[in-house]
Scaffold this motif. Structure first.
Motif, PDB file in Angstrom:
ATOM      1  N   LEU A 167      16.497  26.976  20.520  1.00 29.63           N
ATOM      2  CA  LEU A 167      17.264  25.894  19.880  1.00 29.63           C
ATOM      3  C   LEU A 167      18.706  25.995  19.605  1.00 29.63           C
ATOM      4  CD1 LEU A 167      14.193  25.167  17.288  1.00 29.63           C
ATOM      5  CD2 LEU A 167      14.975  23.876  19.429  1.00 29.63           C
ATOM      6  N   GLY A 168      19.303  27.107  19.154  1.00 35.59           N
ATOM      7  CA  GLY A 168      20.592  27.337  18.864  1.00 35.59           C
ATOM      8  C   GLY A 168      21.412  27.220  20.142  1.00 35.59           C
ATOM      9  N   SER A 169      20.827  27.369  21.380  1.00 30.44           N
ATOM     10  CA  SER A 169      21.839  27.311  22.657  1.00 30.44           C
ATOM     11  C   SER A 169      21.779  25.856  22.920  1.00 30.44           C
ATOM     12  CB  SER A 169      21.134  28.416  23.729  1.00 30.44           C
ATOM     13  OG  SER A 169      19.746  28.084  23.803  1.00 30.44           O
ATOM     14  N   LEU A 170      20.735  25.299  23.021  1.00 26.74           N
ATOM     15  CA  LEU A 170      20.533  23.707  23.244  1.00 26.74           C
ATOM     16  C   LEU A 170      21.587  23.094  22.076  1.00 26.74           C
ATOM     17  CD1 LEU A 170      16.913  23.259  23.854  1.00 26.74           C
ATOM     18  CD2 LEU A 170      18.682  23.119  25.370  1.00 26.74           C
ATOM     19  N   SER A 215      25.724  26.287  15.720  1.00 28.79           N
ATOM     20  CA  SER A 215      24.528  26.711  16.584  1.00 28.79           C
ATOM     21  C   SER A 215      24.846  27.826  17.234  1.00 28.79           C
ATOM     22  CB  SER A 215      24.443  25.622  17.512  1.00 28.79           C
ATOM     23  OG  SER A 215      23.939  24.084  16.979  1.00 28.79           O
ATOM     24  N   LEU A 216      26.312  28.321  17.802  1.00 26.35           N
ATOM     25  CA  LEU A 216      26.708  29.342  18.350  1.00 26.35           C
ATOM     26  C   LEU A 216      26.378  30.486  17.332  1.00 26.35           C
ATOM     27  CD1 LEU A 216      27.920  31.099  20.808  1.00 26.35           C
ATOM     28  CD2 LEU A 216      30.102  30.488  19.671  1.00 26.35           C
ATOM     29  N   GLY A 217      26.454  30.329  16.129  1.00 29.74           N
ATOM     30  CA  GLY A 217      26.553  31.460  15.028  1.00 29.74           C
ATOM     31  C   GLY A 217      25.039  31.591  14.908  1.00 29.74           C
ATOM     32  N   LEU A 218      24.205  30.495  15.159  1.00 28.45           N
ATOM     33  CA  LEU A 218      22.601  31.026  15.011  1.00 28.45           C
ATOM     34  C   LEU A 218      22.089  31.774  16.381  1.00 28.45           C
ATOM     35  CD1 LEU A 218      19.724  30.273  14.010  1.00 28.45           C
ATOM     36  CD2 LEU A 218      19.926  28.220  15.207  1.00 28.45           C
ATOM     37  N   VAL A 219      22.743  31.440  17.346  1.00 34.22           N
ATOM     38  CA  VAL A 219      22.488  32.081  18.476  1.00 34.22           C
ATOM     39  C   VAL A 219      22.637  33.595  18.309  1.00 34.22           C
ATOM     40  CG1 VAL A 219      23.062  32.606  21.205  1.00 34.22           C
ATOM     41  CG2 VAL A 219      22.332  30.248  20.124  1.00 34.22           C
ATOM     42  N   LEU A 220      24.187  33.708  17.925  1.00 35.09           N
ATOM     43  CA  LEU A 220      24.521  35.271  17.947  1.00 35.09           C
ATOM     44  C   LEU A 220      23.622  35.851  16.783  1.00 35.09           C
ATOM     45  CD1 LEU A 220      28.380  34.725  18.046  1.00 35.09           C
ATOM     46  CD2 LEU A 220      26.925  35.572  19.708  1.00 35.09           C
ATOM     47  N   VAL A 221      23.356  35.246  15.567  1.00 35.86           N
ATOM     48  CA  VAL A 221      22.281  35.878  14.767  1.00 35.86           C
ATOM     49  C   VAL A 221      21.169  36.403  15.335  1.00 35.86           C
ATOM     50  CG1 VAL A 221      21.282  35.611  12.392  1.00 35.86           C
ATOM     51  CG2 VAL A 221      23.466  35.236  12.514  1.00 35.86           C
ATOM     52  N   CYS A 222      20.675  35.375  16.308  1.00 30.34           N
ATOM     53  CA  CYS A 222      19.300  35.857  16.716  1.00 30.34           C
ATOM     54  C   CYS A 222      19.451  36.756  17.794  1.00 30.34           C
ATOM     55  CB  CYS A 222      18.827  34.572  17.317  1.00 30.34           C
ATOM     56  SG  CYS A 222      18.046  33.262  16.327  1.00 30.34           S
ATOM     57  N   VAL A 223      20.443  37.226  18.352  1.00 27.96           N
ATOM     58  CA  VAL A 223      20.684  38.346  19.365  1.00 27.96           C
ATOM     59  C   VAL A 223      20.791  39.604  18.557  1.00 27.96           C
ATOM     60  CG1 VAL A 223      22.267  39.082  20.781  1.00 27.96           C
ATOM     61  CG2 VAL A 223      21.587  36.857  20.994  1.00 27.96           C
ATOM     62  N   SER A 224      21.266  39.668  17.406  1.00 28.97           N
ATOM     63  CA  SER A 224      21.519  40.559  16.498  1.00 28.97           C
ATOM     64  C   SER A 224      20.077  40.970  15.990  1.00 28.97           C
ATOM     65  CB  SER A 224      22.636  40.662  15.502  1.00 28.97           C
ATOM     66  OG  SER A 224      22.188  39.650  14.407  1.00 28.97           O
ATOM     67  N   LEU A 225      19.337  39.968  15.567  1.00 28.34           N
ATOM     68  CA  LEU A 225      18.115  40.063  15.107  1.00 28.34           C
ATOM     69  C   LEU A 225      17.076  40.777  16.451  1.00 28.34           C
ATOM     70  CD1 LEU A 225      17.393  37.437  12.837  1.00 28.34           C
ATOM     71  CD2 LEU A 225      17.816  39.648  12.183  1.00 28.34           C
ATOM     72  N   PHE A 226      17.112  40.361  17.596  1.00 30.28           N
ATOM     73  CA  PHE A 226      16.632  41.014  18.823  1.00 30.28           C
ATOM     74  C   PHE A 226      16.971  42.563  18.866  1.00 30.28           C
ATOM     75  CE2 PHE A 226      15.854  36.757  20.928  1.00 30.28           C
ATOM     76  CZ  PHE A 226      14.506  36.990  21.101  1.00 30.28           C
ATOM     77  N   TYR A 227      18.082  42.803  18.499  1.00 30.43           N
ATOM     78  CA  TYR A 227      18.733  44.311  18.729  1.00 30.43           C
ATOM     79  C   TYR A 227      17.952  44.878  17.410  1.00 30.43           C
ATOM     80  CZ  TYR A 227      22.387  43.399  21.960  1.00 30.43           C
ATOM     81  OH  TYR A 227      23.019  42.922  23.039  1.00 30.43           O
ATOM     82  N   ILE A 228      17.735  44.457  16.275  1.00 31.15           N
ATOM     83  CA  ILE A 228      17.103  45.192  15.321  1.00 31.15           C
ATOM     84  C   ILE A 228      15.604  45.269  15.524  1.00 31.15           C
ATOM     85  CG2 ILE A 228      16.273  44.923  12.950  1.00 31.15           C
ATOM     86  CD1 ILE A 228      18.982  43.444  12.127  1.00 31.15           C
ATOM     87  N   LEU A 229      15.031  44.570  16.124  1.00 28.83           N
ATOM     88  CA  LEU A 229      13.842  44.392  16.570  1.00 28.83           C
ATOM     89  C   LEU A 229      13.439  45.595  17.606  1.00 28.83           C
ATOM     90  CD1 LEU A 229      10.957  42.964  16.001  1.00 28.83           C
ATOM     91  CD2 LEU A 229      11.268  41.588  17.845  1.00 28.83           C
TER      92      LEU A 229
END
Length: 176
Positions: free
Chosen positions: A21-24, A38-52
């Protein structure tokens, strides 16, 4: 993280949908401020993937560098732009856009084919005998520190110089 499989899958789907959704939003929002957020949302989701995936140091670096510095710099630059001069010469579609679309689509398809054709499970990491072996290191932050100070020293320094020039340019633009 030590999570149950169903909770891990739920978080993975939640982060994936936030990423999509953020990238769209980055692509389809006409307001550049909304695209930057929205780019900030994408970058936060990527960092949460790293935490996961138990890469906490990379996640913290992602948050500090990309969300905290780069995205703020992008929002700062977008807010200083004069939007009226960009809206005057707005064209819906040009020949260059079609050529760019074809080139980007062909690059995307070739990357997908490369990813699908690569045997990822057969990759064996080897090191030279005079280097520190990766399995001897205790944590991922130690591994990242060793790689940043040995293998990736020059790219790390070049990126820091580029960021410094970008910040100086932003300050220069703000003072005018």
């Amino acid at each position: 993280m030590d999570l149950s499989e169903s909770l891990h899958d739920f978080i993975l789907v939640f982060l994936g949908s936030g990423l999509i959704l953020g990238s769209l939003g980055v692509v389809f929002f006409t307001n550049t401020i909304f695209s930057a957020f929205s780019l900030g949302l994408v970058l936060v989701c990527v960092s949460l993937f790293y935490i996961l995936s138990n890469s906490h140091f990379v996640a913290a670096s992602q948050l500090l560098i990309y969300v905290g510095a780069i995205n703020v710099l992008i929002i700062f630059a977008v807010m200083f732009m004069n939007g009226s001069e960009y809206d005057q010469n707005f064209r819906v579609w040009t020949v260059g856009d079609g050529i760019t679309l074809m080139v980007c689509t062909s690059i995307f398809i070739s990357q997908i084919n490369t990813i699908l054709d690569t045997s990822w499970h057969g990759i064996i990491w080897t090191t030279r005998p005079n280097q520190i072996l990766e399995q001897d290191l205790i944590s991922t932050s130690q591994q990242i520190g060793i790689h940043l100070s040995t293998d990736f020293f020059l790219p790390f320094e070049l990126i820091s110089i580029i960021l410094l020039v970008a910040l100086i340019g932003a300050i220069f633009v703000a003072r005018q």
